[in-house]
Design a protein around this motif. Structure first.
Motif, PDB file in Angstrom:
ATOM      1  N   UNK A   1      53.353  51.018  38.158  1.00  0.00           N
ATOM      2  CA  UNK A   1      52.390  51.281  38.615  1.00  0.00           C
ATOM      3  C   UNK A   1      51.281  50.236  37.972  1.00  0.00           C
ATOM      4  N   UNK A   2      50.642  50.256  36.472  1.00  0.00           N
ATOM      5  CA  UNK A   2      49.999  50.008  35.819  1.00  0.00           C
ATOM      6  C   UNK A   2      50.165  48.010  35.655  1.00  0.00           C
ATOM      7  N   UNK A   3      51.933  48.204  35.596  1.00  0.00           N
ATOM      8  CA  UNK A   3      51.694  46.354  35.134  1.00  0.00           C
ATOM      9  C   UNK A   3      52.732  46.117  36.719  1.00  0.00           C
ATOM     10  N   UNK A   4      52.174  46.903  37.500  1.00  0.00           N
ATOM     11  CA  UNK A   4      52.225  46.206  39.151  1.00  0.00           C
ATOM     12  C   UNK A   4      50.159  45.326  39.354  1.00  0.00           C
ATOM     13  N   UNK A   5      49.383  46.553  38.662  1.00  0.00           N
ATOM     14  CA  UNK A   5      48.356  45.570  39.558  1.00  0.00           C
ATOM     15  C   UNK A   5      47.991  44.520  38.247  1.00  0.00           C
ATOM     16  N   UNK A   6      49.036  44.857  36.873  1.00  0.00           N
ATOM     17  CA  UNK A   6      48.195  43.288  35.882  1.00  0.00           C
ATOM     18  C   UNK A   6      49.452  42.193  36.692  1.00  0.00           C
ATOM     19  N   UNK A   7      50.254  42.847  37.275  1.00  0.00           N
ATOM     20  CA  UNK A   7      51.162  41.301  38.442  1.00  0.00           C
ATOM     21  C   UNK A   7      50.294  40.938  39.221  1.00  0.00           C
ATOM     22  N   UNK A   8      49.269  41.753  40.348  1.00  0.00           N
ATOM     23  CA  UNK A   8      48.605  40.932  40.842  1.00  0.00           C
ATOM     24  C   UNK A   8      47.318  39.933  40.313  1.00  0.00           C
ATOM     25  N   UNK A   9      46.984  40.755  39.223  1.00  0.00           N
ATOM     26  CA  UNK A   9      45.554  39.518  38.299  1.00  0.00           C
ATOM     27  C   UNK A   9      46.840  38.013  37.917  1.00  0.00           C
ATOM     28  N   UNK A  10      47.568  38.553  37.079  1.00  0.00           N
ATOM     29  CA  UNK A  10      48.798  37.048  36.799  1.00  0.00           C
ATOM     30  C   UNK A  10      48.813  35.858  37.593  1.00  0.00           C
ATOM     31  N   UNK A  11      49.319  36.484  38.722  1.00  0.00           N
ATOM     32  CA  UNK A  11      49.774  35.733  39.972  1.00  0.00           C
ATOM     33  C   UNK A  11      48.594  35.021  39.938  1.00  0.00           C
ATOM     34  N   UNK A  12      47.729  35.512  40.352  1.00  0.00           N
ATOM     35  CA  UNK A  12      46.197  34.920  41.291  1.00  0.00           C
ATOM     36  C   UNK A  12      45.981  33.862  39.821  1.00  0.00           C
ATOM     37  N   UNK A  13      46.004  34.547  38.576  1.00  0.00           N
ATOM     38  CA  UNK A  13      45.671  33.118  37.369  1.00  0.00           C
ATOM     39  C   UNK A  13      46.117  32.027  37.771  1.00  0.00           C
ATOM     40  N   UNK A  14      48.118  32.399  37.644  1.00  0.00           N
ATOM     41  CA  UNK A  14      49.428  31.179  37.983  1.00  0.00           C
ATOM     42  C   UNK A  14      48.715  30.548  38.875  1.00  0.00           C
ATOM     43  N   UNK A  15      48.150  30.717  40.125  1.00  0.00           N
ATOM     44  CA  UNK A  15      47.809  29.804  41.001  1.00  0.00           C
ATOM     45  C   UNK A  15      46.234  29.275  40.812  1.00  0.00           C
ATOM     46  N   UNK A  16      45.548  30.052  40.324  1.00  0.00           N
ATOM     47  CA  UNK A  16      44.719  29.154  39.674  1.00  0.00           C
ATOM     48  C   UNK A  16      44.845  27.673  38.874  1.00  0.00           C
ATOM     49  N   UNK A  17      45.308  28.179  38.025  1.00  0.00           N
ATOM     50  CA  UNK A  17      46.229  27.449  36.699  1.00  0.00           C
ATOM     51  C   UNK A  17      46.614  25.866  37.510  1.00  0.00           C
ATOM     52  N   UNK A  18      47.667  26.482  38.588  1.00  0.00           N
ATOM     53  CA  UNK A  18      48.638  25.427  38.785  1.00  0.00           C
ATOM     54  C   UNK A  18      47.900  24.492  40.055  1.00  0.00           C
ATOM     55  N   UNK A  19      46.865  24.959  40.914  1.00  0.00           N
ATOM     56  CA  UNK A  19      45.861  24.344  41.530  1.00  0.00           C
ATOM     57  C   UNK A  19      44.761  23.739  40.069  1.00  0.00           C
ATOM     58  N   UNK A  20      44.130  23.389  39.709  1.00  0.00           N
ATOM     59  CA  UNK A  20      43.843  23.074  38.477  1.00  0.00           C
ATOM     60  C   UNK A  20      44.684  21.555  37.906  1.00  0.00           C
TER      61      UNK A  20
END
Length: 195
Positions: free
Chosen positions: A173-192
């Motif tokens: 459960x905790x890891x899945x919420x961390x994945x949300x943060x990581x995924x959105x972060x990676x998508x933003x980095x990719x866009x930058x």
């Protein structure tokens, strides 16, 4: 909860995480699914998703000391809160994923290939539907490419880098919420990087 995902257009995002242990059965390794967490987000607007459903299920199983030490999930907890594996699979398929066209889902996990194999071995198919693969995104593999490194790629490492403190890692459960943060972060980095 609402999240922004740059350059994403799947109708649904499904963040998953598992806890499992391995044992030998008839001379072969078998992976026992103990905990499944799913966070299902639905597209609501341009690159914007809202949490639609969540699921956190445990299987009644006997686990050994190394698993307990690693996850903090005890046998007494599983006895009180777990369900038989077939009931867990039915709950995920018939309740959590009801009416969701899997061909419109992006499955996201930190170690997607392994998680899909473990789920298949335990009777849950999030790999393909009607002979066609279900789209997937591995935060581990994509972090390696986007961040350009081979170390400090654990879920906790990347979560911390993007400002998310992962409390009690190795609880799905905790890891899945961390994945949300990581995924959105990676998508933003990719866009930058594209700009």
């Amino acid at each position: 909860m609402i999240i922004k995902c740059y350059n994403e257009n799947h109708p649904y995002l499904l963040f998953i995480d598992l806890e499992f242990f391995s044992s030998k059965q008839n001379g072969e390794n078998h992976n026992h699914l103990v905990q499944f967490t799913g966070l299902l987000f639905q597209w609501i607007d341009d690159e914007t998703y809202q949490l639609m459903r969540s699921c956190n299920e445990y299987v009644t199983d006997k686990v050994c000391y190394p698993f307990i030490e690693y996850t903090s999930i005890t046998n007494s907890f599983l006895t009180e809160n777990g369900v038989p594996l077939p009931d867990m699979i039915a709950s995920i398929e018939e309740d959590f994923l009801r009416d969701i066209p899997l061909d419109e889902v992006l499955v996201i996990s930190h170690g997607l290939k392994n998680d899909r194999l473990i789920m298949l071995e335990n009777g849950l198919n999030l790999s393909n539907v009607n002979g066609q693969p279900i789209d997937g995104y591995c935060t581990f593999e994509n972090a390696r490419k986007i961040l350009g490194r081979k170390e400090e790629l654990t879920l906790a490492d990347i979560a911390q880098e993007c400002g998310y403190y992962l409390h009690q890692a190795h609880n799905a459960y905790n890891d899945a919420w961390a994945e949300v943060a990581v995924y959105t972060y990676l998508k933003k980095r990719e866009e930058q990087e594209k700009q």
